[in-house]
Design an enzyme around this catalytic site. Structure first.
Site, short mmCIF file in Angstrom:
data_model
loop_
_atom_site.label_atom_id
_atom_site.label_comp_id
_atom_site.label_asym_id
_atom_site.label_seq_id
_atom_site.Cartn_x
_atom_site.Cartn_y
_atom_site.Cartn_z
N TYR A 1 0.72 18.89 -2.19
CA TYR A 1 -0.05 19.88 -2.94
C TYR A 1 -1.06 20.58 -2.04
CZ TYR A 1 -4.15 16.78 -3.08
OH TYR A 1 -5.22 16.02 -2.73
N ARG B 1 -0.62 24.48 6.36
CA ARG B 1 -0.70 23.04 6.09
C ARG B 1 0.38 22.61 5.10
NH1 ARG B 1 -6.26 20.57 4.01
NH2 ARG B 1 -5.66 21.68 2.11
N ARG C 1 17.01 8.49 -10.97
CA ARG C 1 16.04 7.72 -10.18
C ARG C 1 16.72 6.86 -9.12
NH1 ARG C 1 13.02 3.31 -9.45
NH2 ARG C 1 10.79 3.63 -9.09
N HIS D 1 15.64 5.86 -4.77
CA HIS D 1 14.61 6.16 -3.78
C HIS D 1 15.01 7.16 -2.69
CE1 HIS D 1 12.89 2.63 -5.70
NE2 HIS D 1 11.74 2.91 -5.13
N LYS E 1 -0.56 16.05 2.90
CA LYS E 1 -1.31 16.20 1.64
C LYS E 1 -0.42 15.82 0.46
CE LYS E 1 -4.79 19.27 -0.40
NZ LYS E 1 -5.83 18.26 -0.60
N GLU F 1 -12.78 9.56 6.38
CA GLU F 1 -13.11 10.80 5.65
C GLU F 1 -13.55 10.39 4.26
OE1 GLU F 1 -9.69 13.33 4.87
OE2 GLU F 1 -8.37 11.61 4.74
N LEU G 1 -6.96 13.92 6.51
CA LEU G 1 -6.40 15.23 6.17
C LEU G 1 -7.02 16.32 7.04
CD1 LEU G 1 -4.48 16.46 3.91
CD2 LEU G 1 -6.58 17.37 2.96
#
Ligand code: PLP
Length: 300
Positions: free
Chosen positions: A45, A64, A112, A114, A160, A193, A218
């Site tokens: 995101y 990014r 579903r 992996h 992210k 961070e 990040l």
């Protein structure tokens, strides 16, 4: 039964979300039950600040985003130009002047299992919301307290990803303590961070310090903007290196940066007051430089 008017799941009337090609009422916006973003946090995101109705630093956020996607072998859902249009349209439809635009790309809905499926059809979600200008200004002026927590996150915090459970837990503890943020401390006692911010200190010798980029934190866009703004203003006493919690608590000033909050002075770390307990001159300088940068981008 009393209804909570500020429920987190109900959107204010008129709020619009973008999901996979359609602008829909926020309250009814949904993804598939087997979306991999939902099931595995197999998604990334971005959050962009919105100023004067315009998303800021789009190119840096796209860079990014593309990097995050590349690192997990996921395609861009659409080109930068189209993505920009969707974000701007979402901001416009929600009438956001000051706030954020949120963008999430998931690996889409699949049975579903992996491993990454051969055929990927990403899900794209974009939302936008306004922010309380007074709350923002109050934080900027008065500063905030932070708590510290062990950094229990995974080894690729440079991506992210929406796998944010450690941040959720850390922020919850911060909130309970009446604090804005939790600073995350690695096994060597170094500050990596914040749970959702990059961390900075100003030493007693007036050197601005923030941790160098790596897999453990990040690469914040606000961090990048502030470094550029400082360099542009001829402020060269900057070090990109780790610092301990002890060094932070003995620092002259401290602050955190993020797209959502901008540059926020930190006046207390755990029980320890930083400096004289008020935002210091270097932090205020960074705030004004960053605001100038924001202004330039929002009003080119
Ligand atoms: N670090 C973490 C873990 C974050 O989640 C964020 C923002 O959400 C940041 C730093 C600040 O990054 P940016 O300035 O790009 O918002």
């Amino acid at each position: 039964m009393t209804m909570h008017t500020r429920s987190q799941t109900r959107a204010p009337a008129g709020r619009i979300a973008y999901v996979d090609g359609r602008y829909v009422p926020h309250g009814g916006a949904t993804v598939h039950v087997e979306d991999r973003g939902l099931q595995f946090a197999d998604s990334v995101y971005e959050v962009l600040p919105v100023r004067d109705g315009m998303p800021l630093d789009e190119e840096w956020h796209f860079e990014r985003l593309e990097r995050s996607l590349r690192e997990i072998a996921m395609p861009m859902p659409m080109g930068r130009g189209a993505l920009s249009q969707v974000m701007r349209e979402t901001v416009r439809r929600n009438r956001v002047k000051l706030g954020i635009v949120y963008l999430q790309v998931t690996r889409g809905a699949h049975r579903r299992d992996h491993p990454i499926p051969d055929r990927q059809v990403p899900t794209l979600i974009v939302t936008a919301r306004g922010m309380d200008a007074n709350a923002l200004a109050k934080r900027e002026t008065n500063g905030v307290g932070v708590i510290t927590m062990p950094d229990i996150r995974w080894g690729r915090c440079d991506i992210k990803s929406t796998g944010l459970l450690p941040a959720v837990l850390a922020k919850t503890e911060a909130r309970k303590a009446g604090c804005y943020e939790a600073w995350l401390i690695d096994e060597e006692g170094l500050v990596t961070e914040g749970a959702s911010t990059n961390t900075w200190i100003v030493t007693q010798d007036d050197v601005v310090v923030t941790r160098q980029l790596g897999n453990n934190l990040l690469p914040g866009v606000t961090r990048k903007g502030c470094l550029a703004a400082l360099a542009g203003a001829g402020i060269n006493a900057i070090e990109e290196r780790p610092f301990t919690l002890k060094e932070a608590q003995q620092a002259r000033e401290a602050f955190v940066t993020s797209s959502g909050g901008g540059v926020v002075p930190v006046v207390k770390i755990d029980e320890r007051t930083i400096g004289d307990g008020r935002p210091g001159p270097t932090t205020r300088k960074v705030q004004s430089l960053y605001r100038e940068l924001e202004g330039r981008v929002a009003n080119p």
